[in-house]
Design a protein around this motif. Structure first.
Motif, PDB file in Angstrom:
ATOM      1  N   GLN A   1       0.901  -1.443   0.025  1.00 17.13           N
ATOM      2  CA  GLN A   1       0.005   0.060   0.056  1.00 17.13           C
ATOM      3  C   GLN A   1       0.660   1.198   0.084  1.00 17.13           C
ATOM      4  N   VAL A   2       1.973   1.202   0.633  1.00 18.10           N
ATOM      5  CA  VAL A   2       2.718   2.465   0.727  1.00 18.10           C
ATOM      6  C   VAL A   2       3.632   2.626  -0.493  1.00 18.10           C
ATOM      7  N   GLY A   3       3.979   1.418  -1.043  1.00 14.85           N
ATOM      8  CA  GLY A   3       4.529   1.609  -2.456  1.00 14.85           C
ATOM      9  C   GLY A   3       3.713   2.155  -3.544  1.00 14.85           C
ATOM     10  N   ALA A   4       2.486   1.499  -3.422  1.00 12.75           N
ATOM     11  CA  ALA A   4       1.460   2.096  -4.464  1.00 12.75           C
ATOM     12  C   ALA A   4       1.364   3.835  -4.389  1.00 12.75           C
ATOM     13  N   ARG A   5       1.436   4.215  -3.072  1.00 12.67           N
ATOM     14  CA  ARG A   5       1.133   5.638  -3.088  1.00 12.67           C
ATOM     15  C   ARG A   5       2.282   6.384  -3.541  1.00 12.67           C
ATOM     16  N   LEU A   6       3.373   5.770  -3.132  1.00 13.76           N
ATOM     17  CA  LEU A   6       4.853   6.529  -3.589  1.00 13.76           C
ATOM     18  C   LEU A   6       5.104   6.308  -5.123  1.00 13.76           C
ATOM     19  N   ASP A   7       4.658   5.228  -5.542  1.00 10.16           N
ATOM     20  CA  ASP A   7       4.419   5.010  -7.110  1.00 10.16           C
ATOM     21  C   ASP A   7       3.773   6.326  -7.965  1.00 10.16           C
ATOM     22  N   ARG A   8       2.548   6.523  -7.154  1.00  3.91           N
ATOM     23  CA  ARG A   8       1.756   7.650  -7.653  1.00  3.91           C
ATOM     24  C   ARG A   8       2.593   9.145  -7.877  1.00  3.91           C
ATOM     25  N   VAL A   9       3.306   9.231  -6.595  1.00  5.00           N
ATOM     26  CA  VAL A   9       4.228  10.357  -6.708  1.00  5.00           C
ATOM     27  C   VAL A   9       5.417  10.309  -7.616  1.00  5.00           C
ATOM     28  N   VAL A  10       6.057   9.232  -7.878  1.00  2.00           N
ATOM     29  CA  VAL A  10       7.075   9.381  -8.803  1.00  2.00           C
ATOM     30  C   VAL A  10       6.564   9.469 -10.262  1.00  2.00           C
ATOM     31  N   GLN A  11       5.295   8.895 -10.447  1.00  2.00           N
ATOM     32  CA  GLN A  11       4.750   9.143 -11.821  1.00  2.00           C
ATOM     33  C   GLN A  11       4.425  10.620 -12.011  1.00  2.00           C
ATOM     34  N   ARG A  12       3.823  11.159 -10.980  1.00  2.00           N
ATOM     35  CA  ARG A  12       3.563  12.569 -11.003  1.00  2.00           C
ATOM     36  C   ARG A  12       5.023  13.553 -11.220  1.00  2.00           C
ATOM     37  N   VAL A  13       5.940  13.247 -10.492  1.00  2.78           N
ATOM     38  CA  VAL A  13       7.108  14.035 -10.566  1.00  2.78           C
ATOM     39  C   VAL A  13       7.678  13.878 -11.992  1.00  2.78           C
TER      40      VAL A  13
END
Length: 184
Positions: free
Chosen positions: A110-122
């Motif tokens: 779950q934590v990884g999925a959240r931070l994957d979205r941040v990576v995509q956004r950046v």
């Protein structure tokens, strides 16, 4: 990436996920010292976790026009909120957030999925992004930026009120600087 300034709980090694705790006086002072180190860099976007310790660090570092991103919140430690790793290990030997479950909290996936979205956004933005967040969430962000599993965040030690820089070298995601603070 900037980890928020010191809080009473971070100084004591307590897991601070959902508890919205303020910076200590030292945490505020060190957060202010980030301003001149970040002032000469232009950012296309500035993101922050909604937690007070992150938003206040951003403000003290000179960034008031920031966008709140709920994906940057710290790991939800569930039943382990507010206690230290040694306390947890009294009942769960060798426990680590990187290798064991957090009862009542988030899973690594779950934590990884959240931070994957941040990576995509950046990566979707033309220009630099500045992120204000938390120790474990930023360590996961670094791991995911590099294409590593969430558990590999364990290798990225991160102090409060430090600056880390992720980037690309000819298309390969890299760590350009890590855990840079006044004493580093």
């Amino acid at each position: 990436m900037v980890r928020h300034g010191e809080t009473e709980w971070s100084a004591a090694g307590k897991h601070t996920g959902v508890t919205d705790i303020s910076l200590t006086e030292r945490g505020e002072r060190v957060a202010r010292s980030l301003a001149p180190r970040l002032a000469d860099t232009e950012f296309a976007q500035v993101l922050t976790s909604p937690r007070r310790r992150a938003t206040h660090t951003a403000e003290l570092a000179g960034f008031t026009d920031v966008e709140i991103d709920g994906d940057l919140v710290e790991w939800d430690y569930g039943d382990y909120e507010g206690i230290t790793t040694p306390q947890i290990q009294e009942t769960v030997p060798n426990w680590s957030v990187w290798t064991h479950p957090t009862p009542g909290g988030e899973t690594a996936a779950q934590v990884g999925a959240r931070l994957d979205r941040v990576v995509q956004r950046v990566r979707a933005v033309d220009g630099r992004t500045l992120v204000f967040a938390h120790g474990h969430s930023l360590r996961v962000l670094a791991a995911r930026w590099l294409g590593l599993e969430v558990a590999e965040g364990r290798i990225f030690d991160l102090d409060t009120a430090t600056i880390s820089v992720l980037g690309d070298d000819r298309g390969t995601p890299v760590v350009q600087r890590w855990n840079v603070g006044d004493s580093h």
